[in-house]
Motif scaffolding. Structure first.
Motif, PDB file in Angstrom:
ATOM      1  N   LEU A  18       0.863  -1.188   0.000  1.00  0.00           N
ATOM      2  CA  LEU A  18       0.000   0.000   0.000  1.00  0.00           C
ATOM      3  C   LEU A  18       0.895   1.232   0.000  1.00  0.00           C
ATOM      4  CD1 LEU A  18      -2.612  -0.923   2.775  1.00  0.00           C
ATOM      5  CD2 LEU A  18      -3.028  -0.838   0.300  1.00  0.00           C
ATOM      6  N   PHE A  19       0.773   2.081  -1.014  1.00  0.00           N
ATOM      7  CA  PHE A  19       1.543   3.325  -1.032  1.00  0.00           C
ATOM      8  C   PHE A  19       1.000   4.235   0.071  1.00  0.00           C
ATOM      9  CE2 PHE A  19       2.311   7.672  -2.508  1.00  0.00           C
ATOM     10  CZ  PHE A  19       3.676   7.610  -2.703  1.00  0.00           C
ATOM     11  N   GLU A  20       1.889   4.828   0.830  1.00  0.00           N
ATOM     12  CA  GLU A  20       1.524   5.633   2.008  1.00  0.00           C
ATOM     13  C   GLU A  20       0.678   4.847   2.997  1.00  0.00           C
ATOM     14  OE1 GLU A  20      -0.217   9.464   1.266  1.00  0.00           O
ATOM     15  OE2 GLU A  20       1.710  10.355   0.766  1.00  0.00           O
ATOM     16  N   LEU A  74      14.066  18.135  -2.403  1.00  0.00           N
ATOM     17  CA  LEU A  74      12.871  18.951  -2.663  1.00  0.00           C
ATOM     18  C   LEU A  74      11.727  18.570  -1.723  1.00  0.00           C
ATOM     19  CD1 LEU A  74      12.823  18.964  -6.594  1.00  0.00           C
ATOM     20  CD2 LEU A  74      13.706  20.743  -5.050  1.00  0.00           C
ATOM     21  N   HIS A  75      11.737  17.336  -1.237  1.00  0.00           N
ATOM     22  CA  HIS A  75      10.604  16.844  -0.436  1.00  0.00           C
ATOM     23  C   HIS A  75      11.131  15.795   0.538  1.00  0.00           C
ATOM     24  CE1 HIS A  75       6.717  15.629   0.783  1.00  0.00           C
ATOM     25  NE2 HIS A  75       6.294  14.978  -0.282  1.00  0.00           N
ATOM     26  N   VAL A  76      10.749  15.927   1.800  1.00  0.00           N
ATOM     27  CA  VAL A  76      11.312  15.054   2.840  1.00  0.00           C
ATOM     28  C   VAL A  76      10.454  13.805   3.080  1.00  0.00           C
ATOM     29  CG1 VAL A  76      12.090  14.977   5.257  1.00  0.00           C
ATOM     30  CG2 VAL A  76      12.474  17.022   3.919  1.00  0.00           C
ATOM     31  N   GLU A  77       9.285  13.687   2.496  1.00  0.00           N
ATOM     32  CA  GLU A  77       8.491  12.478   2.724  1.00  0.00           C
ATOM     33  C   GLU A  77       9.364  11.266   2.380  1.00  0.00           C
ATOM     34  OE1 GLU A  77       4.571  12.323   0.957  1.00  0.00           O
ATOM     35  OE2 GLU A  77       4.043  10.597   2.214  1.00  0.00           O
ATOM     36  N   PRO A  78       9.297  10.210   3.220  1.00  0.00           N
ATOM     37  CA  PRO A  78      10.275   9.127   3.076  1.00  0.00           C
ATOM     38  C   PRO A  78      10.245   8.368   1.751  1.00  0.00           C
ATOM     39  CG  PRO A  78       9.400   9.141   5.286  1.00  0.00           C
ATOM     40  CD  PRO A  78       8.586  10.144   4.509  1.00  0.00           C
ATOM     41  N   ASP A  79       9.188   8.499   0.955  1.00  0.00           N
ATOM     42  CA  ASP A  79       9.272   7.854  -0.358  1.00  0.00           C
ATOM     43  C   ASP A  79      10.358   8.515  -1.206  1.00  0.00           C
ATOM     44  OD1 ASP A  79       7.475  10.043  -0.336  1.00  0.00           O
ATOM     45  OD2 ASP A  79       6.442   9.365  -2.137  1.00  0.00           O
ATOM     46  N   HIS A  80      10.782   9.726  -0.818  1.00  0.00           N
ATOM     47  CA  HIS A  80      11.835  10.433  -1.570  1.00  0.00           C
ATOM     48  C   HIS A  80      13.100  10.705  -0.752  1.00  0.00           C
ATOM     49  CE1 HIS A  80       8.665  10.921  -4.397  1.00  0.00           C
ATOM     50  NE2 HIS A  80       7.948  11.603  -3.534  1.00  0.00           N
ATOM     51  N   ALA A  81      12.961  10.778   0.557  1.00  0.00           N
ATOM     52  CA  ALA A  81      14.112  11.232   1.358  1.00  0.00           C
ATOM     53  C   ALA A  81      14.667  10.154   2.282  1.00  0.00           C
ATOM     54  CB  ALA A  81      13.719  12.462   2.175  1.00  0.00           C
ATOM     55  N   VAL A 141       2.257  21.176  -0.892  1.00  0.00           N
ATOM     56  CA  VAL A 141       2.123  20.455  -2.150  1.00  0.00           C
ATOM     57  C   VAL A 141       3.220  19.359  -2.159  1.00  0.00           C
ATOM     58  CG1 VAL A 141       1.969  20.636  -4.664  1.00  0.00           C
ATOM     59  CG2 VAL A 141       1.493  22.661  -3.257  1.00  0.00           C
ATOM     60  N   HIS A 142       3.370  18.470  -1.177  1.00  0.00           N
ATOM     61  CA  HIS A 142       2.226  18.168  -0.367  1.00  0.00           C
ATOM     62  C   HIS A 142       2.511  18.207   1.122  1.00  0.00           C
ATOM     63  CE1 HIS A 142       2.108  13.655   0.781  1.00  0.00           C
ATOM     64  NE2 HIS A 142       1.043  14.081   1.380  1.00  0.00           N
ATOM     65  N   TRP A 143       3.734  18.534   1.501  1.00  0.00           N
ATOM     66  CA  TRP A 143       4.131  18.749   2.896  1.00  0.00           C
ATOM     67  C   TRP A 143       4.626  20.192   3.011  1.00  0.00           C
ATOM     68  CZ3 TRP A 143       7.406  14.309   5.552  1.00  0.00           C
ATOM     69  CH2 TRP A 143       6.621  13.160   5.694  1.00  0.00           C
ATOM     70  N   ALA A 160       8.588  18.027  -7.851  1.00  0.00           N
ATOM     71  CA  ALA A 160       8.336  17.249  -6.624  1.00  0.00           C
ATOM     72  C   ALA A 160       7.132  16.332  -6.839  1.00  0.00           C
ATOM     73  CB  ALA A 160       8.196  18.171  -5.414  1.00  0.00           C
ATOM     74  N   ASP A 161       6.184  16.274  -5.895  1.00  0.00           N
ATOM     75  CA  ASP A 161       5.045  15.364  -6.075  1.00  0.00           C
ATOM     76  C   ASP A 161       4.106  15.800  -7.206  1.00  0.00           C
ATOM     77  OD1 ASP A 161       5.455  13.346  -4.181  1.00  0.00           O
ATOM     78  OD2 ASP A 161       4.422  14.443  -2.586  1.00  0.00           O
ATOM     79  N   ALA A 162       4.059  17.089  -7.479  1.00  0.00           N
ATOM     80  CA  ALA A 162       3.108  17.593  -8.481  1.00  0.00           C
ATOM     81  C   ALA A 162       3.376  16.936  -9.836  1.00  0.00           C
ATOM     82  CB  ALA A 162       3.234  19.110  -8.613  1.00  0.00           C
ATOM     83  N   ARG A 181      -6.007   9.752  -9.513  1.00  0.00           N
ATOM     84  CA  ARG A 181      -6.147   9.009  -8.252  1.00  0.00           C
ATOM     85  C   ARG A 181      -5.049   9.420  -7.270  1.00  0.00           C
ATOM     86  NH1 ARG A 181      -5.107   3.540  -5.998  1.00  0.00           N
ATOM     87  NH2 ARG A 181      -3.634   3.118  -7.680  1.00  0.00           N
ATOM     88  N   TYR A 182      -3.856   9.616  -7.807  1.00  0.00           N
ATOM     89  CA  TYR A 182      -2.736  10.066  -6.969  1.00  0.00           C
ATOM     90  C   TYR A 182      -3.007  11.482  -6.430  1.00  0.00           C
ATOM     91  CZ  TYR A 182       1.904  11.720  -5.742  1.00  0.00           C
ATOM     92  OH  TYR A 182       2.958  12.255  -5.063  1.00  0.00           O
ATOM     93  N   TYR A 183      -3.355  12.390  -7.330  1.00  0.00           N
ATOM     94  CA  TYR A 183      -3.535  13.787  -6.917  1.00  0.00           C
ATOM     95  C   TYR A 183      -4.693  13.933  -5.925  1.00  0.00           C
ATOM     96  CZ  TYR A 183      -4.690  18.657  -6.692  1.00  0.00           C
ATOM     97  OH  TYR A 183      -4.974  19.908  -6.190  1.00  0.00           O
ATOM     98  N   LEU A 212       8.541  13.609  -9.246  1.00  0.00           N
ATOM     99  CA  LEU A 212       9.176  12.566  -8.432  1.00  0.00           C
ATOM    100  C   LEU A 212       8.511  11.207  -8.594  1.00  0.00           C
ATOM    101  CD1 LEU A 212      10.090  14.504  -5.156  1.00  0.00           C
ATOM    102  CD2 LEU A 212      11.623  13.652  -6.939  1.00  0.00           C
ATOM    103  N   HIS A 213       7.318  11.180  -9.198  1.00  0.00           N
ATOM    104  CA  HIS A 213       6.665   9.913  -9.545  1.00  0.00           C
ATOM    105  C   HIS A 213       6.225  10.003 -11.001  1.00  0.00           C
ATOM    106  CE1 HIS A 213       6.246   8.939  -5.258  1.00  0.00           C
ATOM    107  NE2 HIS A 213       5.673  10.114  -5.065  1.00  0.00           N
ATOM    108  N   GLY A 214       6.268   8.878 -11.693  1.00  0.00           N
ATOM    109  CA  GLY A 214       5.695   8.854 -13.042  1.00  0.00           C
ATOM    110  C   GLY A 214       6.631   9.405 -14.089  1.00  0.00           C
TER     111      GLY A 214
HETATM  112 FE1  FEO Z   1       4.604  13.514  -0.777  1.00  0.00          FE
HETATM  113 FE2  FEO Z   1       5.798  11.318  -3.156  1.00  0.00          FE
HETATM  114  O1  FEO Z   1       5.666  12.144  -1.485  1.00  0.00           O
END
Ligand code: FEO
Length: 382
Positions: A18-20, A74-81, A141-143, A160-162, A181-183, A212-214
């Motif tokens: 499960l993502f997130e 650019l973004h500290v959420e652990p999927d990237h940092a 957008v988003h932290w 970043a996530d956008a 669905r992601y947004y 950062l995705h896609g």
């Molecule tokens: Fe808000 Fe892809 O992390």
């Protein structure tokens, strides 16, 4: 002839359940990470902790023996940092680039100091040679610490996530459904902040978006920008109807299917029927935002709407559902409460037109069929 280059050294995650911890990702997800190899070398963002080794190997291969000068976060959420600490251990001479909030969060996650740091402010530029990165803060957008970077030399936005989507880079699927669905799932609550970011970026020439995705987006950028503008402003993307139902023994499902048939009979071209308990929940949520009209069909359960309906409506409210038309089909064998429960939850939704409620008592009969047919006619006229 340019000698500099940009390489995606990110990874595809097809293992995540499960993502997130929330979103099923049948086609996985990509954690992109970019290297700008110029006079100075910058690595932009890292990847999820489960892929640190694979990513570090990608980085080393791309560097070809060189040492990186910067790691831009650019973004500290652990999927990237999550791999920042591993990177710093391997490349202690590289400077970590972030804003003040970046470092507060990094230190919370890693419980250590990043001494070799460059703290940037809004509008600061990091020059790499041919390329330079100008940082634009994108809070929520988003932290809160998120920033994007613009490279004028390529007319490229590191977003970043956008503009990201679910799905590994090697999966063959259109961008729009999994981007929506992601947004809506992840950033949908923060439309005002996305709009604020777009205002800051207004007027910049744009030919490449590296999220950062896609996939990297390079063609027909107005298509993606238009989708994002609609999502961020809670503007329906399509003229159509989502009929979202919860049913126990099939009677409310039959009512929902009758509604769909009546809508089509009244000329609706785009009607989608979803089972809130069995279909991907966040596809249902995203489709509610896609369309300009929504029918919620729910059985009454414990004096409330059915649990799946409750969760669905809560997910809409949490994401600022607004600017649309809603109709309800309520089922109850006694003390029907679903419609009241649904409308109470949606009381604070802005600019929500309630087109009406059709009532079913246990199972469809001539009276309830007629009510649904009338409601369908009303909806189809909008
Ligand atoms: Fe808000 Fe892809 O992390």
């Amino acid at each position: 002839m340019t000698k500099s280059k940009v390489i995606n050294v990110g990874v595809n995650d097809r293992k995540v359940d499960l993502f997130e911890g929330l979103y099923v990702v049948p086609n996985g997800v990509a954690y992109n990470s970019y290297i700008i190899a110029d006079e100075k070398t910058a690595v932009l963002d890292t990847v999820d902790a489960n892929f640190s080794d694979e990513w570090l190997n990608n980085v080393a291969r791309a560097l070809g023996g060189k040492k990186p000068d910067y790691l831009v976060v650019l973004h500290v959420e652990p999927d990237h940092a999550a791999s920042v600490f591993e990177f710093v251990k391997k490349y202690p001479d590289a400077t970590v680039v972030g804003n003040a909030k970046t470092f507060v969060m990094l230190e919370q996650f890693f419980d250590c100091k990043f001494e070799n740091r460059l703290v940037v402010a809004e509008g600061d530029t990091l020059s790499l040679g041919e390329h330079s990165l100008t940082f634009v803060f994108a809070p929520m957008v988003h932290w809160p610490e998120v920033m994007v970077a613009y490279d004028a030399s390529e007319k490229c936005l590191y977003s970043a996530d956008a503009f990201g989507k679910f799905g590994a880079l090697d999966c063959d699927e259109p961008w729009i459904d999994e981007a929506r669905r992601y947004y809506i799932g992840i950033v949908g609550k923060y439309g005002a902040q996305v709009t604020a970011l777009f205002k800051k970026l207004d007027g910049l020439a744009l030919e490449i978006i590296r999220p950062l995705h896609g996939p990297v987006l390079t063609e027909n950028l107005s298509y993606y920008l238009d989708a994002y503008t609609k999502w961020a402003t809670y503007t329906p993307e399509a003229h159509g109807v989502l009929v979202a139902y919860s049913s126990i023994y099939g009677h409310t499902k039959a009512a929902a299917e009758l509604m769909a048939a009546e809508l089509i009979a009244n000329g609706e071209k785009d009607v989608t029927v979803r089972d809130l308990a069995r279909d991907d929940f966040y596809v249902c949520v995203a489709e509610a935002f896609k369309y300009d009209r929504l029918v919620i069909a729910s059985v009454t359960y414990n004096g409330e709407a059915f649990p799946a309906t409750r969760a669905f409506v809560d997910a809409l409210v949490e994401r600022n559902y607004q600017n649309r038309t809603l109709a309800i089909i309520e089922n109850g064998s006694w003390a029907a409460m679903a419609a009241k429960a649904i409308t109470q939850k949606l009381e604070k939704s802005k600019n929500l037109n309630i087109a009406g409620t059709a009532k079913v008592k246990s199972a469809l009969n001539a009276e309830s069929k007629a009510e649904i047919a009338q409601l369908a006619k009303t909806l189809a006229a909008l």
